[in-house]
Each structure stands twice: as structure tokens, then as C-alpha cells.
Design a protein around this motif. Structure first.
Motif, PDB file in Angstrom:
ATOM      1  N   ILE A 266       0.938  -1.238   0.042  1.00  0.00           N
ATOM      2  CA  ILE A 266       0.064  -0.151   0.033  1.00  0.00           C
ATOM      3  C   ILE A 266       0.561   1.370  -0.061  1.00  0.00           C
ATOM      4  O   ILE A 266       0.472   2.340  -0.780  1.00  0.00           O
ATOM      5  CB  ILE A 266      -0.971  -0.053   1.262  1.00  0.00           C
ATOM      6  N   VAL A 267       1.992   1.147   0.509  1.00  0.00           N
ATOM      7  CA  VAL A 267       2.898   2.564   0.774  1.00  0.00           C
ATOM      8  C   VAL A 267       3.430   2.694  -0.716  1.00  0.00           C
ATOM      9  O   VAL A 267       3.741   3.732  -1.066  1.00  0.00           O
ATOM     10  CB  VAL A 267       3.964   2.160   1.758  1.00  0.00           C
ATOM     11  N   LYS A 268       4.105   1.544  -1.221  1.00  0.00           N
ATOM     12  CA  LYS A 268       4.836   1.529  -2.376  1.00  0.00           C
ATOM     13  C   LYS A 268       3.989   1.972  -3.751  1.00  0.00           C
ATOM     14  O   LYS A 268       4.343   2.780  -4.664  1.00  0.00           O
ATOM     15  CB  LYS A 268       5.620   0.414  -2.860  1.00  0.00           C
ATOM     16  N   TYR A 269       2.837   1.195  -3.741  1.00  0.00           N
ATOM     17  CA  TYR A 269       1.824   1.521  -5.088  1.00  0.00           C
ATOM     18  C   TYR A 269       0.552   2.308  -4.723  1.00  0.00           C
ATOM     19  O   TYR A 269      -0.555   2.213  -5.485  1.00  0.00           O
ATOM     20  CB  TYR A 269       1.599  -0.139  -5.459  1.00  0.00           C
ATOM     21  N   ASN A 270       0.518   2.994  -3.722  1.00  0.00           N
ATOM     22  CA  ASN A 270      -0.624   3.771  -3.558  1.00  0.00           C
ATOM     23  C   ASN A 270      -1.080   4.762  -4.531  1.00  0.00           C
ATOM     24  O   ASN A 270      -0.373   5.292  -5.417  1.00  0.00           O
ATOM     25  CB  ASN A 270      -0.375   4.730  -2.118  1.00  0.00           C
ATOM     26  N   ASP A 271      -2.411   4.676  -4.978  1.00  0.00           N
ATOM     27  CA  ASP A 271      -2.725   5.589  -6.010  1.00  0.00           C
ATOM     28  C   ASP A 271      -2.425   5.332  -7.405  1.00  0.00           C
ATOM     29  O   ASP A 271      -2.215   6.451  -8.172  1.00  0.00           O
ATOM     30  CB  ASP A 271      -2.529   7.080  -5.664  1.00  0.00           C
ATOM     31  N   MET A 272      -1.995   4.041  -7.562  1.00  0.00           N
ATOM     32  CA  MET A 272      -1.734   3.650  -9.022  1.00  0.00           C
ATOM     33  C   MET A 272      -0.485   4.249  -9.627  1.00  0.00           C
ATOM     34  O   MET A 272       0.057   4.093 -10.669  1.00  0.00           O
ATOM     35  CB  MET A 272      -2.801   4.013 -10.050  1.00  0.00           C
ATOM     36  N   VAL A 273       0.550   4.737  -8.352  1.00  0.00           N
ATOM     37  CA  VAL A 273       1.793   4.969  -9.081  1.00  0.00           C
ATOM     38  C   VAL A 273       2.796   4.121  -8.158  1.00  0.00           C
ATOM     39  O   VAL A 273       2.378   3.233  -7.390  1.00  0.00           O
ATOM     40  CB  VAL A 273       2.037   6.594  -8.674  1.00  0.00           C
ATOM     41  N   GLU A 274       4.017   4.301  -8.151  1.00  0.00           N
ATOM     42  CA  GLU A 274       5.021   3.668  -7.545  1.00  0.00           C
ATOM     43  C   GLU A 274       6.191   4.509  -6.953  1.00  0.00           C
ATOM     44  O   GLU A 274       6.808   5.275  -7.649  1.00  0.00           O
ATOM     45  CB  GLU A 274       5.780   2.462  -8.685  1.00  0.00           C
ATOM     46  N   LYS A 275       6.384   4.241  -5.444  1.00  0.00           N
ATOM     47  CA  LYS A 275       7.534   5.010  -5.299  1.00  0.00           C
ATOM     48  C   LYS A 275       8.891   4.343  -5.585  1.00  0.00           C
ATOM     49  O   LYS A 275       8.934   3.157  -5.778  1.00  0.00           O
ATOM     50  CB  LYS A 275       7.427   4.961  -3.204  1.00  0.00           C
ATOM     51  N   GLN A 276       9.925   5.121  -5.666  1.00  0.00           N
ATOM     52  CA  GLN A 276      11.113   4.772  -6.162  1.00  0.00           C
ATOM     53  C   GLN A 276      11.948   3.942  -4.989  1.00  0.00           C
ATOM     54  O   GLN A 276      11.945   4.319  -4.026  1.00  0.00           O
ATOM     55  CB  GLN A 276      11.971   5.930  -6.612  1.00  0.00           C
ATOM     56  N   THR A 277      12.699   2.663  -5.307  1.00  0.00           N
ATOM     57  CA  THR A 277      13.386   2.101  -4.552  1.00  0.00           C
ATOM     58  C   THR A 277      14.836   1.901  -5.102  1.00  0.00           C
ATOM     59  O   THR A 277      14.736   1.818  -6.280  1.00  0.00           O
ATOM     60  CB  THR A 277      12.720   0.748  -4.008  1.00  0.00           C
ATOM     61  N   ASP A 278      15.743   1.549  -4.544  1.00  0.00           N
ATOM     62  CA  ASP A 278      17.094   1.152  -4.856  1.00  0.00           C
ATOM     63  C   ASP A 278      17.023  -0.517  -5.145  1.00  0.00           C
ATOM     64  O   ASP A 278      16.063  -1.007  -4.863  1.00  0.00           O
ATOM     65  CB  ASP A 278      18.364   1.854  -3.959  1.00  0.00           C
ATOM     66  N   GLU A 279      18.240  -0.876  -5.382  1.00  0.00           N
ATOM     67  CA  GLU A 279      18.507  -2.281  -5.694  1.00  0.00           C
ATOM     68  C   GLU A 279      18.366  -3.148  -4.579  1.00  0.00           C
ATOM     69  O   GLU A 279      17.877  -4.407  -4.762  1.00  0.00           O
ATOM     70  CB  GLU A 279      19.832  -2.502  -6.359  1.00  0.00           C
ATOM     71  N   ASN A 280      18.452  -2.627  -3.432  1.00  0.00           N
ATOM     72  CA  ASN A 280      18.152  -3.453  -2.250  1.00  0.00           C
ATOM     73  C   ASN A 280      16.710  -3.238  -1.884  1.00  0.00           C
ATOM     74  O   ASN A 280      16.314  -3.857  -0.762  1.00  0.00           O
ATOM     75  CB  ASN A 280      19.182  -2.772  -1.082  1.00  0.00           C
ATOM     76  N   GLY A 281      15.748  -2.557  -2.203  1.00  0.00           N
ATOM     77  CA  GLY A 281      14.489  -2.414  -2.221  1.00  0.00           C
ATOM     78  C   GLY A 281      14.271  -1.177  -1.174  1.00  0.00           C
ATOM     79  O   GLY A 281      13.199  -1.051  -0.748  1.00  0.00           O
ATOM     80  N   GLN A 282      15.193  -0.368  -0.854  1.00  0.00           N
ATOM     81  CA  GLN A 282      15.025   0.597  -0.041  1.00  0.00           C
ATOM     82  C   GLN A 282      14.418   1.758  -0.576  1.00  0.00           C
ATOM     83  O   GLN A 282      14.758   2.064  -1.828  1.00  0.00           O
ATOM     84  CB  GLN A 282      16.537   1.019   0.647  1.00  0.00           C
ATOM     85  N   TRP A 283      13.834   2.585   0.173  1.00  0.00           N
ATOM     86  CA  TRP A 283      13.113   3.822  -0.303  1.00  0.00           C
ATOM     87  C   TRP A 283      14.117   4.945  -0.747  1.00  0.00           C
ATOM     88  O   TRP A 283      15.332   5.139  -0.081  1.00  0.00           O
ATOM     89  CB  TRP A 283      12.037   4.579   0.466  1.00  0.00           C
ATOM     90  N   ARG A 284      14.148   5.237  -2.136  1.00  0.00           N
ATOM     91  CA  ARG A 284      14.815   6.331  -2.342  1.00  0.00           C
ATOM     92  C   ARG A 284      14.502   7.849  -2.172  1.00  0.00           C
ATOM     93  O   ARG A 284      13.345   8.210  -2.321  1.00  0.00           O
ATOM     94  CB  ARG A 284      15.114   6.420  -4.130  1.00  0.00           C
ATOM     95  N   LYS A 285      15.286   8.618  -1.459  1.00  0.00           N
ATOM     96  CA  LYS A 285      14.641   9.860  -1.142  1.00  0.00           C
ATOM     97  C   LYS A 285      15.637  11.200  -1.348  1.00  0.00           C
ATOM     98  O   LYS A 285      16.737  10.899  -1.909  1.00  0.00           O
ATOM     99  CB  LYS A 285      14.578   9.765   0.515  1.00  0.00           C
ATOM    100  N   THR A 286      14.989  12.310  -1.158  1.00  0.00           N
ATOM    101  CA  THR A 286      15.873  13.467  -1.216  1.00  0.00           C
ATOM    102  C   THR A 286      16.852  13.515  -0.151  1.00  0.00           C
ATOM    103  O   THR A 286      16.532  12.880   1.022  1.00  0.00           O
ATOM    104  CB  THR A 286      15.071  14.507  -1.208  1.00  0.00           C
ATOM    105  N   PRO A 287      17.943  14.556  -0.273  1.00  0.00           N
ATOM    106  CA  PRO A 287      18.686  14.471   0.921  1.00  0.00           C
ATOM    107  C   PRO A 287      17.936  15.214   2.312  1.00  0.00           C
ATOM    108  O   PRO A 287      18.428  14.867   3.293  1.00  0.00           O
ATOM    109  CB  PRO A 287      19.604  15.782   0.435  1.00  0.00           C
ATOM    110  N   GLY A 288      16.943  15.762   1.992  1.00  0.00           N
ATOM    111  CA  GLY A 288      15.761  15.998   3.013  1.00  0.00           C
ATOM    112  C   GLY A 288      15.234  15.265   3.499  1.00  0.00           C
ATOM    113  O   GLY A 288      14.443  15.450   4.639  1.00  0.00           O
ATOM    114  N   GLY A 289      15.022  13.893   2.878  1.00  0.00           N
ATOM    115  CA  GLY A 289      14.293  12.933   3.385  1.00  0.00           C
ATOM    116  C   GLY A 289      13.003  12.694   2.942  1.00  0.00           C
ATOM    117  O   GLY A 289      12.139  11.739   3.273  1.00  0.00           O
ATOM    118  N   ASN A 290      12.574  13.476   2.050  1.00  0.00           N
ATOM    119  CA  ASN A 290      11.254  13.290   1.279  1.00  0.00           C
ATOM    120  C   ASN A 290      11.426  12.368   0.190  1.00  0.00           C
ATOM    121  O   ASN A 290      12.460  12.057  -0.217  1.00  0.00           O
ATOM    122  CB  ASN A 290      10.743  14.594   0.657  1.00  0.00           C
ATOM    123  N   GLN A 291      10.187  11.898  -0.339  1.00  0.00           N
ATOM    124  CA  GLN A 291      10.407  10.809  -1.558  1.00  0.00           C
ATOM    125  C   GLN A 291      10.545  11.601  -2.737  1.00  0.00           C
ATOM    126  O   GLN A 291      10.529  12.885  -2.975  1.00  0.00           O
ATOM    127  CB  GLN A 291       8.858  10.259  -1.908  1.00  0.00           C
TER     128      GLN A 291
END
Length: 541
Positions: free
Chosen positions: A489-514
Motif C-alpha cells: 500500500i505504501v509503494k503502490y498507493n494511488d496507481m503510482v510507484e515510489k522509487q526504491t534502490d536495488e536493495n528495495g530501500q526507499w529512494r529519498k531526497t537529501p532532506g528525507g522526502n520521497q
């Protein structure tokens, strides 16, 4: 025949018409196990793992009977002097009894009898130690108390033998049902899926074939058969094949054979597809190679891949290439009847069993019920040893029910995840599959060590150790599945996809946002279909 598979027919209201059993003899498995399976595809029924303790019983003690599907009270029969413990559909001696229902001739259902197919299975598991003994117990029970269900195929197996037993009643007040049981050779595989599969059978081979004394004479008396006894076919007499029996039922067994049989199963494709029903495939075949327990688990996830019936080759798969179809199986449109394919793996599964039985180990170690709620494709199977003294909480009756959601219930947690995945299958299923395979791979890798440890203990210690192991990994599965649900639900919410790295960790801005989300849109195949079918409508001008 009732098995008409339309929206008002029994397939829509009775899970009994929706099960699959696969069978692997001990000489056809990689490690010498007898392996059998059961998908209880029960259209909305709540799946749980039945447990019944064994024990000694006093003279005059009665055993209540409840209908397997409705839970309605049926009556009572005298209890046996002693009974065996049962977990799922396997007892403490590794005896396993599974089923699929085929209905057969409508007039032969005996609603006046006392035992339905489920109570017959459960009572027998409490009273028999071996498959051959179980056949005798079943025959004796229905002789005494009658058989009220429709036509049924039973898988009856122990660490040495596997049998298929077909049974059908004689109509209201008709007395004991007719039946035949055939042993599957040790070096062969077999299966049944809501269609009687025993055709001609050997009349003088008591080691490998048992039957009621009137199985042929009753068919003749009712006008179902007119030929010589040696040419008698149980299936043709009591469950005449129609299109639905071939395409929706026999096709599932054909798919198993097509993948694993040593002989070419292509000549039987027309039969499986309901196009040439004059050429039934054999009751059993030799496999091209020996099967592991994991191979059998994977077969329970079959969607006819690689065959003309596969479910990801037409518009029915929807935008997201889903290998599932909604029920009912058939529908009417402009005077024509259309149908959906019916594979082994189906969304309406309440629970799935893959049972492993091994003679070279003590019973309390040798018997494992690999169990899962929901469709085998969408969930991992967890090992429950046959010595387990009670079902794990997540699989236990009462943790939830058909009307009550609970996060402690494997049925509801696993169905919740599955229903997130179905409708965006091609995008979300890879994550589910990876989690499922990791869990099953870990459990497979642990098995030898756990059993070696158990062999070094006395029986009481080993039973407790294996019970705790079954409980612990059932709960670990629940923890992993809850994390999967949250991730989806976190990764695929609202028919989009949050970015992850090769280890499946969330990719974020330096400030911690998606980072900006990925907008996958429809799969390429469906976008092309939109372009083709809508012409110029969506061209940017």
C-alpha cells in the motif's frame, strides 16, 4: 446432471464442485514421499485448519456428525473405542483423505442418509491407520449409515500407498452407495478435479482394486450400462462426461500430466478442451522425472501456462495481465453461452494442502501438512507436522469467520493482500512472489535440520518441538505477510510507484522526502489495445 456450471448452478453455490487433488506415488517423488494435494475452492467459505484430538471412549459414547459445508447437525453414531488425532485432513499415523465432488446422476443423491462426504472423511481419519484400512472403514460406515452426498472422488493415502475411490449413492432410501477404489502405482502420478476418473477397472486384482459388490449390477438395473462386466466404466455409467466436465475439470488434471508425464499428452488435448470427448487420458501416468514437494506446490499454482488454455493471452486478463477470471464460469449474451477457463489455481480457494508422507521416519516426524489459506499462487505454504497438538492460532477455527475480519487470521490477512494484488497483477505480483519464495525457500532449507533434531529426542519431546516449530513459523509467516501488505500500500498507493534502490530501500531526497514517483500507467500491451480500439480519440492534436 447438475454440473451445468451456469450462474444458478451448483458451481456457483457449492464449493464441493470446485476442488483439485494431485497425487504422486512414493516411487515418483524425489525423496520417496507419497505426496497428495487439495485445493478447497469454496467460493467465499472461511478456510481454517481442523484439529481433533484422539483418545479412549466409554461404551455407549456417541459421536456427533456435522455437515462438512453447512456445519448443520446431522445426527450421531456410536463412538469407536479409541480414536486418532487429526490435523487438517491427516491423522497422527500420516493417513490422509482428500476429496473432489463431481455430482453425477442427480437422482442418485440420497438425502435421507446420515453421512455426508466430509463427516465420512473425518470419522474415518479418526478410526483408520492405513489407506487400505480406511477404504474398509469407509465402506463399512456407509453400509451402516448411508451416504447423503453426491458423487465424490476421494484421495486416500498413507506413506506406502495412494488410492482414488469414487462413490455415489443409490437415491433416497436406496441403501449403501456404490463405489470403486483403484491403487495408483508407486511410480506414477494421478489426480482428479470434480469429474470421476475411474473408467474400466480390474475385477480380479484385489491388491490394487476394491469395489462394492453391486457397482456393476446396480448400473445395469438402472439402465446406465448394458455391456459385459469386463468392459464396465464407472465414470461413464455414473458421471457421463459433458463439455463442462472436460473443460472445467479434466483439463486441470491434463495440465498436471502435460507438464510432468513421460508420454506426450498432446493427443489428449482435444479431450481436455471438450472438443473430442471420446479419448480420455489414463487414470495415472509415469512422470518424465521424479517430483519434489516443491514441484507439487508449484503445480498447485498452475494457470495453464504454455497451453492453448493459458489465461494471459486474451482480453479476459484485463489491463494488468491477471491469470484469474471472475465467476460464474459461464454467461449468456445474445443467445450464446460463453465461458471462462478454470485452472488449478483460482482466487476462490479457501485453503490449500500439500501433504507429505514418509515411511522411513516415525509418524510424528514423517507426516507434514503444508498448509495455506487462499490460492496457492498468492500465499506461502507453511509446514504443520501431523503430531501438532492443535492448530496454530492464525489457522485456527474461531480466530475469524466468514463475516468477521481479523488481522490474527491467516485467511483474512492473506485474502487482503491477494485482493490488493489481483487487479494490478503484473505490477504487484512480483513483490508478492519474491516474499512467498523467500519464505518457502527458508522453510525448505530448515526442514532437514529440524527433523534431524527431532530424531534425537524422545517421542514426547519431539512432538512438542515440532508443534512449536509449526506454530512459530505460522506466526512468522503472518508477520512477513503483514509487512508485505504494508509495503504494497505504501509503494503502490494511488496507481503510482515510489522509487526504491536495488536493495528495495526507499529512494529519498537529501532532506528525507520521497523522490518523484514512477507513473507506470497501463502495461504496453494494453496501451496498444487502447490505441487500436479507439482510433483517433486519444491522439493529442
Amino acid at each position: 446432471m447438475r454440473k451445468i456450471f451456469i450462474s444458478i448452478g451448483l458451481f456457483a453455490c457449492s464449493g464441493a464442485f470446485a476442488c483439485t487433488n494431485l497425487i504422486v506415488g512414493k516411487g515418483a517423488s524425489k525423496d520417496g514421499s507419497v505426496i497428495v494435494t487439495y485445493a478447497s475452492d469454496d467460493y467465499g467459505a472461511y478456510g481454517y485448519l481442523f484439529w481433533q484430538p484422539g483418545g479412549k471412549h466409554k461404551p455407549g459414547e456417541m459421536r456427533p456428525l456435522y455437515h462438512y459445508e453447512t456445519n448443520n447437525y446431522l445426527g450421531e453414531i456410536p463412538e469407536a473405542d479409541s480414536t486418532y488425532a487429526v490435523i487438517g485432513l491427516t491423522n497422527e499415523h500420516q493417513l490422509t483423505i482428500l476429496e473432489t465432488t463431481w455430482g453425477g446422476r442427480e437422482e442418485l443423491e440420497d438425502t435421507t442418509a446420515l453421512l455426508d462426504y466430509g463427516s465420512l472423511m473425518q470419522v474415518t481419519l479418526q478410526r483408520a491407520r492405513t489407506a487400505r484400512e480406511a477404504i474398509g472403514v469407509m465402506a463399512d460406515l456407509v453400509e451402516r449409515y448411508g451416504y447423503q452426498s453426491e458423487g465424490e472422488s476421494f484421495t486416500i493415502a498413507d506413506p506406502d500407498e495412494a488410492w482414488i475411490m469414487d462413490m455415489i449413492g443409490k437415491g433416497p432410501g436406496g441403501g449403501a452407495p456404490v463405489w470403486v477404489a483403484v491403487r495408483i502405482p508407486d511410480n506414477c502420478i494421478s489426480g482428479h478435479a470434480n469429474q470421476s476418473r475411474i473408467h474400466k477397472f480390474p475385477l480380479k486384482d484385489k491388491e490394487n482394486c476394491l469395489y462394492s459388490k453391486d457397482v456393476i449390477s446396480f448400473a445395469k438395473a438402472r439402465g446406465y450400462y448394458k455391456g459385459k462386466d469386463k468392459d464396465f466404466s464407472f465414470a461413464d455409467a455414473y458421471n457421463p462426461l459433458d463439455f463442462s466436465g472436460a473443460r472445467f475439470c479434466e483439463a486441470r488434471v491434463w495440465s498436471f500430466f502435460n507438464k510432468w508425464a513421460a508420454e506426450d499428452m498432446t493427443p489428449y488435448l482435444g479431450y481436455a478442451m471438450g472438443e473430442d470427448m471420446s479419448n480420455p487420458f489414463p487414470l495415472y501416468v509415469e512422470p518424465k522425472e521424479k517430483l519434489s514437494v516443491q514441484d507439487v506446490k508449484e503445480m498447485m499454482r498452475d494457470h495453464y501456462e504454455g497451453t492453448p488454455m493459458e489465461l494471459t493471452s486474451d482480453i479476459g486478463m484485463g489491463p494488468y495481465e491477471m491469470p484469474y477470471r471472475p465467476t460464474p464460469l459461464t454467461w449468456e449474451s445474445e443467445g450464446k453461452t460463453y465461458f471462462n477457463e478454470r485452472p488449478i489455481s483460482t482466487q476462490q480457494a479457501a485453503c490449500v494442502y500439500v501433504v507429505q508422507m514418509r515411511r522411513w521416519l516415525p509418524d510424528y516426524i514423517g507426516g507434514i501438512v503444508w498448509f495455506a489459506n487462499d490460492d496457492a499462487n498468492m500465499v506461502p505454504l507453511v509446514p504443520i507436522y501431523c503430531c501438532t497438538e492443535g492448530a496454530p492460532e492464525c489457522f485456527r477455527q474461531g480466530t475469524g469467520d466468514t463475516f468477521t475480519f481479523s488481522f490474527k487470521s491467516a485467511y483474512w490477512l492473506q485474502n487482503w493482500v491477494s485482493n490488493m494484488v489481483y487487479y494490478r497483477y503484473v505490477q504487484l505480483f512480483p513483490e508478492l512472489k519474491a516474499t512467498r519464495e523467500k519464505l518457502e525457500g527458508d522453510l525448505n532449507a530448515l526442514q532437514a535440520e529440524i527433523e534431524e533434531n527431532a530424531k534425537g529426542m524422545d517421542e514426547q519431546q519431539a512432538r512438542r518441538y515440532l508443534s512449536e516449530y509449526s506454530y512459530r513459523h505460522s506466526e512468522n509467516m503472518m508477520d512477513q505477510w503483514m509487512m508485505l501488505a504494508q509495503r504494497l500500500i505504501v509503494k503502490y498507493n494511488d496507481m503510482v510507484e515510489k522509487q526504491t534502490d536495488e536493495n528495495g530501500q526507499w529512494r529519498k531526497t537529501p532532506g528525507g522526502n520521497q523522490l518523484p514517483v514512477v507513473r507506470p500507467g497501463y502495461p504496453e500491451s494494453f496501451r496498444h489495445r487502447i490505441e487500436t480500439e479507439t482510433g483517433d480519440r486519444y491522439i493529442v492534436k
